[in-house]
Design an enzyme around this catalytic site. Structure first.
Site, PDB file in Angstrom:
ATOM      1  N   ASP A  12       0.550  12.689   0.212  1.00  0.00           N
ATOM      2  CA  ASP A  12      -0.784  13.259   0.443  1.00  0.00           C
ATOM      3  C   ASP A  12      -0.760  14.751   0.119  1.00  0.00           C
ATOM      4  O   ASP A  12       0.191  15.457   0.452  1.00  0.00           O
ATOM      5  CB  ASP A  12      -1.199  13.029   1.905  1.00  0.00           C
ATOM      6  CG  ASP A  12      -2.687  13.236   2.106  1.00  0.00           C
ATOM      7  OD1 ASP A  12      -3.391  12.252   2.386  1.00  0.00           O
ATOM      8  OD2 ASP A  12      -3.155  14.390   1.987  1.00  0.00           O
ATOM      9  N   ILE A  13      -1.822  15.212  -0.522  1.00  0.00           N
ATOM     10  CA  ILE A  13      -1.892  16.616  -0.951  1.00  0.00           C
ATOM     11  C   ILE A  13      -2.065  17.565   0.243  1.00  0.00           C
ATOM     12  O   ILE A  13      -1.777  18.752   0.142  1.00  0.00           O
ATOM     13  CB  ILE A  13      -3.052  16.780  -1.971  1.00  0.00           C
ATOM     14  CG1 ILE A  13      -2.823  17.943  -2.902  1.00  0.00           C
ATOM     15  CG2 ILE A  13      -4.402  16.860  -1.284  1.00  0.00           C
ATOM     16  CD1 ILE A  13      -3.755  17.955  -4.101  1.00  0.00           C
ATOM     17  N   GLN A  30     -13.562   7.985   6.094  1.00  0.00           N
ATOM     18  CA  GLN A  30     -12.969   7.702   4.780  1.00  0.00           C
ATOM     19  C   GLN A  30     -13.601   8.634   3.759  1.00  0.00           C
ATOM     20  O   GLN A  30     -14.831   8.647   3.596  1.00  0.00           O
ATOM     21  CB  GLN A  30     -13.213   6.227   4.393  1.00  0.00           C
ATOM     22  CG  GLN A  30     -12.595   5.876   3.052  1.00  0.00           C
ATOM     23  CD  GLN A  30     -12.743   4.396   2.686  1.00  0.00           C
ATOM     24  OE1 GLN A  30     -13.262   3.607   3.474  1.00  0.00           O
ATOM     25  NE2 GLN A  30     -12.314   4.046   1.503  1.00  0.00           N
ATOM     26  N   SER A  31     -12.775   9.426   3.076  1.00  0.00           N
ATOM     27  CA  SER A  31     -13.335  10.399   2.128  1.00  0.00           C
ATOM     28  C   SER A  31     -13.125   9.985   0.676  1.00  0.00           C
ATOM     29  O   SER A  31     -13.771  10.545  -0.215  1.00  0.00           O
ATOM     30  CB  SER A  31     -12.719  11.781   2.372  1.00  0.00           C
ATOM     31  OG  SER A  31     -11.338  11.761   2.105  1.00  0.00           O
ATOM     32  N   HIS A  76      -6.927   2.859   0.913  1.00  0.00           N
ATOM     33  CA  HIS A  76      -5.617   3.525   0.954  1.00  0.00           C
ATOM     34  C   HIS A  76      -5.094   3.514   2.372  1.00  0.00           C
ATOM     35  O   HIS A  76      -5.837   3.688   3.327  1.00  0.00           O
ATOM     36  CB  HIS A  76      -5.712   4.969   0.435  1.00  0.00           C
ATOM     37  CG  HIS A  76      -6.770   5.793   1.085  1.00  0.00           C
ATOM     38  ND1 HIS A  76      -8.101   5.705   0.745  1.00  0.00           N
ATOM     39  CD2 HIS A  76      -6.694   6.727   2.064  1.00  0.00           C
ATOM     40  CE1 HIS A  76      -8.798   6.538   1.484  1.00  0.00           C
ATOM     41  NE2 HIS A  76      -7.976   7.171   2.308  1.00  0.00           N
ATOM     42  N   HIS A  99      -2.584   5.382   4.964  1.00  0.00           N
ATOM     43  CA  HIS A  99      -1.792   6.575   5.240  1.00  0.00           C
ATOM     44  C   HIS A  99      -0.537   6.126   5.991  1.00  0.00           C
ATOM     45  O   HIS A  99      -0.637   5.397   6.984  1.00  0.00           O
ATOM     46  CB  HIS A  99      -2.532   7.540   6.170  1.00  0.00           C
ATOM     47  CG  HIS A  99      -3.818   8.099   5.629  1.00  0.00           C
ATOM     48  ND1 HIS A  99      -3.925   9.395   5.186  1.00  0.00           N
ATOM     49  CD2 HIS A  99      -5.044   7.555   5.485  1.00  0.00           C
ATOM     50  CE1 HIS A  99      -5.166   9.626   4.793  1.00  0.00           C
ATOM     51  NE2 HIS A  99      -5.878   8.523   4.967  1.00  0.00           N
TER      52      HIS A  99
HETATM   53  P1  AMP Z   1      -9.242   9.575   3.846  1.00  0.00           P
HETATM   54  O1  AMP Z   1      -9.859  10.715   4.595  1.00  0.00           O
HETATM   55  O2  AMP Z   1      -8.671   8.510   4.720  1.00  0.00           O
HETATM   56  O3  AMP Z   1     -10.188   9.014   2.797  1.00  0.00           O
HETATM   57  O4  AMP Z   1      -7.982  10.175   3.110  1.00  0.00           O
HETATM   58  C1  AMP Z   1      -7.994  10.685   1.827  1.00  0.00           C
HETATM   59  C2  AMP Z   1      -6.717  11.444   1.686  1.00  0.00           C
HETATM   60  O5  AMP Z   1      -6.509  11.716   0.320  1.00  0.00           O
HETATM   61  C3  AMP Z   1      -6.706  12.800   2.406  1.00  0.00           C
HETATM   62  O6  AMP Z   1      -5.655  12.802   3.370  1.00  0.00           O
HETATM   63  C4  AMP Z   1      -6.473  13.802   1.281  1.00  0.00           C
HETATM   64  O7  AMP Z   1      -5.640  14.875   1.675  1.00  0.00           O
HETATM   65  C5  AMP Z   1      -5.839  12.940   0.210  1.00  0.00           C
HETATM   66  N1  AMP Z   1      -6.009  13.397  -1.153  1.00  0.00           N
HETATM   67  C6  AMP Z   1      -7.150  13.796  -1.757  1.00  0.00           C
HETATM   68  N2  AMP Z   1      -6.912  14.117  -3.027  1.00  0.00           N
HETATM   69  C7  AMP Z   1      -5.588  13.903  -3.244  1.00  0.00           C
HETATM   70  C8  AMP Z   1      -4.731  14.074  -4.358  1.00  0.00           C
HETATM   71  N3  AMP Z   1      -5.181  14.507  -5.548  1.00  0.00           N
HETATM   72  N4  AMP Z   1      -3.425  13.773  -4.221  1.00  0.00           N
HETATM   73  C9  AMP Z   1      -2.949  13.351  -3.036  1.00  0.00           C
HETATM   74  N5  AMP Z   1      -3.707  13.168  -1.950  1.00  0.00           N
HETATM   75  C10 AMP Z   1      -5.011  13.454  -2.043  1.00  0.00           C
END
Ligand code: AMP
Length: 113
Positions: free
Chosen positions: A29-30, A93-94, A99, A101
């Site tokens: 995760d970034i 969920q963003s 996915h 975690h």
């Molecule tokens: P969610 O809020 O469950 O949808 O989690 C989305 C996750 O994706 C968040 O923890 C972000 O930090 C992660 N994320 C977004 N863009 C990237 C990226 N380019 N590479 C790795 N992780 C990412």
């Protein structure tokens, strides 16, 4: 519509890959929320956990076994870890690509909400 995770699968944008198999991709995760914070996505796209209802049982099972394999591949199985699938609005969920975690690497808190 392509999400950022579609683009990571197609290698249009880079990611720190932990494990790639014909069925899944795991990457860091970034914005890590724990010492180890890995995202696991199936290469077969679903928008969210809710959409997994439409998958056959074997494919859902392969995804969940894959999550455990990723955790084991980085040694988290010994002390344990947490798996979270944020789903839709109230789940925060963003990214609209299912996915999981994987969080671990230290003692996590017992609170969920
Ligand atoms: P969610 O809020 O469950 O949808 O989690 C989305 C996750 O994706 C968040 O923890 C972000 O930090 C992660 N994320 C977004 N863009 C990237 C990226 N380019 N590479 C790795 N992780 C990412």
């Amino acid at each position: 519509m392509d999400t950022i995770f579609d683009k990571i699968i197609s290698k249009t944008i880079p990611a720190k890959i932990v494990l790639e198999t014909p069925r899944l991709l795991a990457f860091h995760d970034i914005n890590p929320q724990a010492p180890v914070h890995i995202l696991v996505i199936p290469k077969k796209k679903a928008v969210s956990m809710d959409e997994l209802r439409e998958w056959d049982d074997a494919t859902v099972g392969q995804f969940f076994k894959g999550i455990a394999e990723v955790a084991r591949s980085v040694g988290l199985n010994e002390n344990g870890y947490r798996v979270v699938l944020n789903t839709n609005l109230h789940g925060c969920q963003s990214v609209n690509y299912v996915h999981a975690h994987i969080l671990g690497g230290h003692q996590l808190s017992g609170s969920f909400a």
